[in-house]
Design a protein around this motif. Sequence first.
Motif, short mmCIF file in Angstrom:
data_model
loop_
_atom_site.label_atom_id
_atom_site.label_comp_id
_atom_site.label_asym_id
_atom_site.label_seq_id
_atom_site.Cartn_x
_atom_site.Cartn_y
_atom_site.Cartn_z
N CYS A 215 3.09 -7.02 1.90
CA CYS A 215 2.71 -6.40 0.62
C CYS A 215 1.33 -6.91 0.26
O CYS A 215 1.09 -8.12 0.30
CB CYS A 215 3.71 -6.75 -0.48
SG CYS A 215 3.31 -5.99 -2.06
N PHE A 216 0.41 -6.01 -0.05
CA PHE A 216 -0.92 -6.44 -0.44
C PHE A 216 -1.59 -5.39 -1.31
O PHE A 216 -1.20 -4.22 -1.32
CB PHE A 216 -1.79 -6.76 0.79
CG PHE A 216 -1.99 -5.61 1.73
CD1 PHE A 216 -3.11 -4.78 1.64
CD2 PHE A 216 -1.06 -5.34 2.73
CE1 PHE A 216 -3.29 -3.73 2.51
CE2 PHE A 216 -1.24 -4.29 3.61
CZ PHE A 216 -2.36 -3.47 3.50
N ASP A 217 -2.59 -5.84 -2.03
CA ASP A 217 -3.31 -5.00 -2.98
C ASP A 217 -4.53 -4.38 -2.30
O ASP A 217 -5.12 -4.97 -1.40
CB ASP A 217 -3.76 -5.88 -4.16
CG ASP A 217 -4.13 -5.07 -5.37
OD1 ASP A 217 -3.85 -3.86 -5.40
OD2 ASP A 217 -4.69 -5.66 -6.31
N LEU A 218 -4.89 -3.18 -2.73
CA LEU A 218 -6.06 -2.50 -2.17
C LEU A 218 -7.29 -2.84 -3.00
O LEU A 218 -7.56 -2.23 -4.03
CB LEU A 218 -5.83 -0.98 -2.16
CG LEU A 218 -4.68 -0.48 -1.28
CD1 LEU A 218 -4.51 1.02 -1.45
CD2 LEU A 218 -4.93 -0.81 0.17
N ASP A 219 -8.06 -3.80 -2.52
CA ASP A 219 -9.27 -4.22 -3.21
C ASP A 219 -10.53 -3.76 -2.51
O ASP A 219 -11.54 -3.49 -3.16
CB ASP A 219 -9.30 -5.76 -3.34
CG ASP A 219 -8.40 -6.26 -4.45
OD1 ASP A 219 -8.21 -5.52 -5.43
OD2 ASP A 219 -7.89 -7.38 -4.33
N HIS A 220 -10.49 -3.70 -1.19
CA HIS A 220 -11.67 -3.39 -0.40
C HIS A 220 -11.37 -2.23 0.56
O HIS A 220 -10.21 -1.98 0.90
CB HIS A 220 -12.13 -4.62 0.39
CG HIS A 220 -12.36 -5.82 -0.45
ND1 HIS A 220 -13.46 -5.94 -1.28
CD2 HIS A 220 -11.62 -6.95 -0.63
CE1 HIS A 220 -13.40 -7.10 -1.91
NE2 HIS A 220 -12.29 -7.72 -1.54
#
Length: 240
Positions: A215-220
Amino acid sequence: MNILITLCARGGSKGIPNKNIKSIADKPLIAYSIDFANRLKEKWNVKVALSTDDSEIKSVAATYGVFTKYSRPKYLATDVAGKIDTIKDLLLHEESLVDYKYDFILDLDVTSPLRTVDDVIKALELIIANSEAKNLFSVNQAARNPYFNMVEENSSGFYSLIKTNPDGSVMTRQSAPKVYDLNASFYWYRRSFFDSGAKTAITDKSLIYVMNHICFDLDHPVDFLFMEYLLQNNKLDFEL
């Protein structure tokens, strides 16, 4: 039990232009969270609410079944506006339309959609079981540990560990206290949380739900490409 599910999506983005509605694996990013929220309607009495300052995001959300006349106020549509104030404003608006207060608020972060129904059900059970808990947020095991391999600049201009162990017993990463990464996927709040004056999701009465899957956030932009690869090639070991 009445549950309000909030989706917060500002227009524009410095890292990934229009990322909230950018297509990923042939589907707008926000649609993953909308479809997920709609699945929860099979479990609980749920209202799905959208906070945005962008008409295009509203239009895309409507295509997937979320209609709203609410528009995020300008003072909450800035880079310095807090997420808690944003959710509270939407909550108060939604409660003005009904004759009751919601029991729990579930905030689904549009930019971190790798979650499961089992995740949010078990997380709700955790916060219900602890009457003192104000809220709960999802996390993963941290790849780095501030007791062992994370440093910051000190007052002398040199670099030292972010956290130190007074007795010097932490000599390996395995012996360091457990730490977690907030993955920004979902947050459960008791309704009373929004009357407490809290400005952040991290309080003295917060619980965590540890996700054992990716699970991870879309920052780049590279995050977007990586997540798209996982979705298009069925590389996830769980069902969204």
